[in-house]
Design a protein around this motif. Structure first.
Motif, PDB file in Angstrom:
ATOM      1  N   GLY A  83       0.588  -1.323  -0.113  1.00 26.88           N
ATOM      2  CA  GLY A  83       0.172   0.208   0.444  1.00 26.88           C
ATOM      3  C   GLY A  83       0.831   1.247  -0.458  1.00 26.88           C
ATOM      4  N   ALA A  84       0.942   2.314  -0.178  1.00 27.87           N
ATOM      5  CA  ALA A  84       1.147   3.923  -1.110  1.00 27.87           C
ATOM      6  C   ALA A  84       1.138   3.835   0.600  1.00 27.87           C
ATOM      7  CB  ALA A  84       0.544   4.905  -1.613  1.00 27.87           C
ATOM      8  N   ASP A  85       0.709   3.770   1.935  1.00 26.18           N
ATOM      9  CA  ASP A  85       0.814   4.202   3.077  1.00 26.18           C
ATOM     10  C   ASP A  85       2.006   2.885   4.063  1.00 26.18           C
ATOM     11  OD1 ASP A  85      -1.295   2.158   2.806  1.00 26.18           O
ATOM     12  OD2 ASP A  85      -1.420   2.291   5.138  1.00 26.18           O
ATOM     13  N   VAL A  86       2.048   1.998   3.137  1.00 23.89           N
ATOM     14  CA  VAL A  86       2.861   1.116   3.882  1.00 23.89           C
ATOM     15  C   VAL A  86       4.416   1.705   3.735  1.00 23.89           C
ATOM     16  CG1 VAL A  86       3.957  -1.458   4.854  1.00 23.89           C
ATOM     17  CG2 VAL A  86       1.561  -0.135   3.706  1.00 23.89           C
ATOM     18  N   CYS A  87       4.948   2.276   4.662  1.00 23.54           N
ATOM     19  CA  CYS A  87       6.329   2.987   3.923  1.00 23.54           C
ATOM     20  C   CYS A  87       7.238   2.373   5.235  1.00 23.54           C
ATOM     21  CB  CYS A  87       6.500   4.298   4.535  1.00 23.54           C
ATOM     22  SG  CYS A  87       8.450   5.504   4.065  1.00 23.54           S
ATOM     23  N   THR A  88       8.444   2.165   5.140  1.00 27.26           N
ATOM     24  CA  THR A  88       9.883   1.325   5.421  1.00 27.26           C
ATOM     25  C   THR A  88      10.686   1.932   5.176  1.00 27.26           C
ATOM     26  OG1 THR A  88      10.403  -0.009   3.741  1.00 27.26           O
ATOM     27  CG2 THR A  88       8.587  -1.346   5.770  1.00 27.26           C
ATOM     28  N   CYS A  89      11.655   2.281   6.463  1.00 27.17           N
ATOM     29  CA  CYS A  89      12.539   3.411   5.725  1.00 27.17           C
ATOM     30  C   CYS A  89      14.015   2.227   6.717  1.00 27.17           C
ATOM     31  CB  CYS A  89      12.601   4.571   6.477  1.00 27.17           C
ATOM     32  SG  CYS A  89      11.860   4.290   7.934  1.00 27.17           S
TER      33      CYS A  89
END
Length: 248
Positions: free
Chosen positions: A154-160
């Motif tokens: 999902g576009a809201d699932v951000c890993t960094c």
């Protein structure tokens, strides 16, 4: 007070705390990276392989009732035969090694243990195939090992990665499993999109080195599930043929 409220709004916007997708961030030792995993699914994030010094591992992540903690249940064995059917199904909680993640323990998606309990179940699955050389035949040849990887999407699932100052969001679309990579840790601005896996293809995902040997990782597309349904191009569940005769 107003500053605190604005800061909370900015944080929610940057890190998807509004929770369109339920997920937890954790590390895959074999790939050496953090990924976002779906909740309440039985996953197999590692497989037995002497070269990589890994063991067979099954795991599942579950939120508590009020969404303030996630418990990780993990079962491992020297080989898959060392694990019972219940352990391989992630149902034998009594024999699992458990780790409890709390909101205080991981405040950003750069940290293993970061989670969002509220939202939809969106995920993509791929077969991660490892070879001694870069594969050019769409993974038709037998792989050194195959890891069935399921990631939250999902576009809201951000890993960094705070050290590298980079971030990524993985989405599942009709084009396949796509990763949009950004400079900075908030998946903001203009990113570069690459295909991790697509139906009928097996592109190079990454490469890494173990004991001086370079290994090449290719990904073959599995299922893509979003907003309560399987998306094209994945097949999704096979429908059983009807046993009721069609009226003449």
């Amino acid at each position: 007070m107003l500053v605190s409220i604005l800061a909370a709004i900015v944080f929610a916007y940057e890190y998807g705390v509004a929770g369109q997708t339920r997920y937890v961030v954790d590390t895959i030792d074999l790939l050496g990276s953090n990924y976002a995993f779906p909740l309440d699914m039985c996953l197999q994030p590692s497989v037995a392989n002497a070269l990589a010094s890994t063991v067979d591992v099954f795991t599942t992540y579950e939120c508590n009732a009020d969404g303030t903690e996630v418990t990780k249940y993990l079962w491992d064995g020297a080989t898959i035969a060392d694990l019972s059917e219940e352990q391989r199904a992630c149902t034998d909680k009594a024999t699992a090694t458990t780790t409890v993640f709390t909101a205080a323990g991981a405040s950003t998606p750069c940290d293993a243990g970061y989670f969002i309990c509220n939202g939809a179940d969106n995920y993509g699955s791929v077969d991660v195939n490892v070879y001694f050389a870069e594969n050019t035949d769409n993974c038709a040849a037998a792989a050194l090992l195959t890891l069935p990887l399921v990631v939250a999407t999902g576009a809201d699932v951000c890993t960094c990665d705070a050290t590298a100052d980079t971030s990524a969001a993985i989405t599942c679309t009709a084009e396949g499993l796509l990763s949009t990579n950004y400079t900075g840790t908030a998946c903001a601005g203009t990113g570069t999109t690459t295909t991790l896996a697509a139906l009928g293809e097996c592109p190079l995902m990454t490469e890494f080195e173990i004991s001086g040997i370079t290994l090449f990782v290719h990904a073959a597309m599995g299922d893509c599930f979003a907003d309560g349904e399987f998306l094209t191009p994945t097949a999704g569940p096979t429908l059983e043929p009807t046993l009721t005769p069609t009226a003449a």
